[in-house]
Design an enzyme around this catalytic site. Structure first.
Site, PDB file in Angstrom:
ATOM      1  N   LYS A 224       0.833  -1.275  -0.137  1.00 24.42           N
ATOM      2  CA  LYS A 224       0.019  -0.043   0.198  1.00 24.42           C
ATOM      3  C   LYS A 224       0.919   1.313   0.159  1.00 24.42           C
ATOM      4  CE  LYS A 224      -3.330   2.824   2.717  1.00 24.42           C
ATOM      5  NZ  LYS A 224      -3.899   2.987   3.822  1.00 24.42           N
TER       6      LYS A 224
ATOM      7  N   GLU B 237      10.842  -4.505   4.456  1.00 16.90           N
ATOM      8  CA  GLU B 237      10.993  -5.717   3.795  1.00 16.90           C
ATOM      9  C   GLU B 237      10.631  -6.259   2.443  1.00 16.90           C
ATOM     10  OE1 GLU B 237       9.426  -5.795   8.271  1.00 16.90           O
ATOM     11  OE2 GLU B 237       9.434  -4.574   6.302  1.00 16.90           O
TER      12      GLU B 237
ATOM     13  N   GLY C 284      -4.365  -1.280   5.130  1.00 20.81           N
ATOM     14  CA  GLY C 284      -3.419  -2.581   4.696  1.00 20.81           C
ATOM     15  C   GLY C 284      -4.342  -3.877   4.915  1.00 20.81           C
ATOM     16  N   ARG C 285      -4.764  -3.975   6.150  1.00 23.09           N
ATOM     17  CA  ARG C 285      -5.233  -5.127   6.671  1.00 23.09           C
ATOM     18  C   ARG C 285      -6.752  -5.248   6.243  1.00 23.09           C
ATOM     19  NH1 ARG C 285      -3.936  -1.453  10.385  1.00 23.09           N
ATOM     20  NH2 ARG C 285      -5.594  -0.394  11.865  1.00 23.09           N
TER      21      ARG C 285
ATOM     22  N   GLU D  67      -4.052  -5.376  15.327  1.00 27.21           N
ATOM     23  CA  GLU D  67      -3.415  -4.080  14.663  1.00 27.21           C
ATOM     24  C   GLU D  67      -4.300  -3.062  14.855  1.00 27.21           C
ATOM     25  OE1 GLU D  67       0.084  -3.911  11.694  1.00 27.21           O
ATOM     26  OE2 GLU D  67      -1.969  -3.345  10.703  1.00 27.21           O
TER      27      GLU D  67
ATOM     28  N   HIS E 100      -4.654 -31.717  20.173  1.00 26.81           N
ATOM     29  CA  HIS E 100      -3.205 -32.501  20.854  1.00 26.81           C
ATOM     30  C   HIS E 100      -2.035 -31.529  20.942  1.00 26.81           C
ATOM     31  CE1 HIS E 100      -5.786 -36.068  19.574  1.00 26.81           C
ATOM     32  NE2 HIS E 100      -5.972 -35.195  18.437  1.00 26.81           N
TER      33      HIS E 100
ATOM     34  N   LYS F  40      10.329   0.142  13.640  1.00 26.57           N
ATOM     35  CA  LYS F  40      10.568   0.163  12.395  1.00 26.57           C
ATOM     36  C   LYS F  40      12.050   1.199  12.274  1.00 26.57           C
ATOM     37  CE  LYS F  40       6.345  -0.617   9.775  1.00 26.57           C
ATOM     38  NZ  LYS F  40       5.482   0.114   9.090  1.00 26.57           N
TER      39      LYS F  40
END
Ligand code: F6P
Length: 540
Positions: free
Chosen positions: A209, A215, A269-270, A355, A386, A506
């Site tokens: 975005k 990254e 973004g999310r 977030e 389990h 960041k």
């Protein structure tokens, strides 16, 4: 509004002594219609969903007070303002219009004098045409032959959604082009992914975005270097496309692409899975599949906008979240998906919810006075049974659970699927009703061993079933949680659409990266970081 100042809040707080509440078992004994009364059935395009809240530890009186509180908090107005393009993201002065991305072409949402729905539909058509051309080979690789693989590069909302959809849809239909997803700045993963791909057959989709995420830009640079080394620098753009809300930033990164698809500043973004960020899947499965997905989301939007509060699934999911987390002080909520193809849903909801609502400041800048978002975690059923379910059944922390299952399986062995879903129903039943010592003893266990086998029960859960795992039902499932997270933010009076908390890390990473490149003694960090940095430099 500070929630604690409202009259219905005081009514709610007065009912938070769990020991004095009727147990979940007693609530069922007291009301033979509890399951119907607290289940919401939703019809979807090519499918259906049921959301069953009846095993939540919520009395009719508490539900009344929660619904009254939602009214006082102005949920309906906030919802309508969001759908209409109101500035609901105050700290970024932006609307949150992910709903416009799946609005019908006949709808209109005006932002600064232009109809964003028309803009969205024009972009959807442009993206669909591109996806069709890649699939047919009209849009081809530098050597003139078709692409066979798509590499999606992005992180957070530019990765979790597309990766979830790819895995979910691959369970019932074979993708026509295979997709790979790279997100972390971990060279081991990137190199392993590239070693398994043929650059001559690979189309790279660079998703960001902001187009400033370190990254993603680093991974894109490494991948374009890989393309250039194999195909020559003149072919790199032919094998690359961009999806971003900041096209002007692409040039500054020196990354190249044959074309760019839009997301928008008013899409978080999310919340961007319904935007062009899903390009990889449009190519892999065909743009019609994306239309189905968006129709499912739109159907849930319509439900959220029109269903009366008592039958409104996103509203009830948010109110129950508020009850469990903020009023009863249960710090976490587990998500258990009973379909391996939905494993990515837990990660997806973690980002969406934590977030969005992992905040300590109200919209007016004042400090919150109540706990906000739960820690969302989870896993896949039955594996989780389990692994960590021991604690959820017998531990000292009550963990509300959302169980998610699929009715119709695409597998040949339907009987095995029945077994899978039977386990999901059983887990919810065991949590709600437990097994007391008398029952344990009646099963032949001696007095000494009995206490270890008691299941306290009275542990809350919600069960969500979809008719099948289709693009439409996945869309509706995601939109259900998008709206529940939004409503929870309104109930807490926080801004669910910013994420300032991620910036400091960041920023500090940039200075640490610099320090790692130096050879002299670094003294710009705290003693612990400095010592660790030295240790790392000695051992790397
Ligand atoms: O750092 C958090 C975040 O901004 C998320 O909100 C977002 O989904 C992710 O990073 C990736 O951001 P972008 O799409 O701008 O690269």
């Amino acid at each position: 509004m500070d929630p604690t100042t409202s009259s219905s809040w005081k009514r709610l707080v007065a009912r938070t002594d769990v020991a004095s509440l009727p147990t979940i078992a007693e609530l069922f004994q007291a009301d033979a219609h509890r399951a119907e009364a607290m289940s919401v059935d939703i019809t979807l395009p090519n499918g259906a969903m049921v959301v069953d809240f009846s095993k939540q530890h919520v009395t009719p009186d508490v539900l009344e007070a929660l619904l009254t509180y939602a009214d006082e908090a102005g949920v309906a107005d906030a919802r309508d303002a969001m759908f209409a393009g109101g500035i609901v993201n105050l700290t970024e002065a932006q609307p949150a219009l992910h709903t416009a991305l799946r609005a019908r072409a006949t709808e209109r949402v005006m932002i600064d004098g232009s109809d964003v729905v028309a803009e969205v539909h024009a972009e959807r058509e442009r993206l669909a045409a591109f996806a069709r051309d890649v699939r047919s080979g009209i849009t081809h690789a530098a050597d003139g032959r078709p692409f066979t693989h798509v590499l999606n590069i992005g992180i957070g909302g530019s990765d979790l959604g597309p990766a979830l959809a790819y895995a979910a849809w691959s369970a019932s239909r074979k993708p026509d082009l295979e997709c790979r997803f790279v997100s972390n700045v971990d060279p081991v993963s990137l190199e392993a992914t590239l070693d398994a791909l043929d650059p001559a057959r690979t189309l790279v989709v660079m998703c960001s975005k902001s187009f400033s995420t370190a990254e993603t830009v680093a991974n894109c640079r490494d991948v374009q270097a890989w393309l250039a080394a194999a195909l020559g620098s003149e072919s790199v753009a032919t094998h690359s496309v961009v999806v971003t809300a900041q096209p002007s930033r692409v040039a500054a990164t020196a990354l190249v692409a044959r074309c760019t698809f839009a997301s928008w500043k008013w899409v978080g973004g999310r919340y961007s899975i319904s935007s062009s960020m899903n390009l990889a899947n449009a190519i892999a499965f065909g743009p019609e599949v994306i239309d189905e997905f968006l129709d499912g989301m739109n159907a849930m939007d319509a439900h959220f906008r029109s269903a009366e509060p008592r039958r409104n699934a996103p509203l009830l999911l948010a109110l129950i979240n508020l009850w469990n987390r903020t009023l009863l002080g249960r710090p976490t909520r587990a998500m258990l998906v009973y379909q391996d193809a939905l494993a990515g849903f837990v990660d997806y909801i973690q980002q969406l919810e934590m977030e969005s609502n992992g905040k300590s400041v109200r919209r007016d800048g004042g400090s919150v006075t109540v706990d906000t978002a739960p820690i969302v975690w989870g896993g896949v059923g039955t594996n989780a049974q389990h692994a960590f379910m021991q604690l959820v059944h017998q531990g000292t922390t009550v963990v509300p659970v959302d169980f998610i299952g699929v009715a119709h399986t695409s597998a040949r062995n339907a009987a095995r699927h029945d077994e899978l879903i039977a386990n999901m129903f059983a887990q919810a039943e065991a949590l709600a009703f437990g097994r007391d010592e008398a029952a344990v003893r009646r099963s032949g266990v001696d007095a000494a061993a009995a206490p270890h086998r008691v299941a306290p029960g009275n542990r809350p859960s919600t069960t969500i079933l979809v008719s099948s795992l289709s693009p439409s039902t996945l869309g509706a499932l995601i939109a259900l949680y998008e709206h529940a997270v939004f409503v929870h933010g309104v109930l807490l009076d926080i801004n669910s659409f910013d994420q300032w908390g991620v910036e400091l890390g960041k920023h500090l990473a940039n200075s640490v990266i610099e320090d790692l490149g130096r050879t002299d003694v670094v003294a710009s960090h705290d003693a612990s970081t400095t010592r660790l940095l030295q240790w790392y430099r000695q051992h790397r």
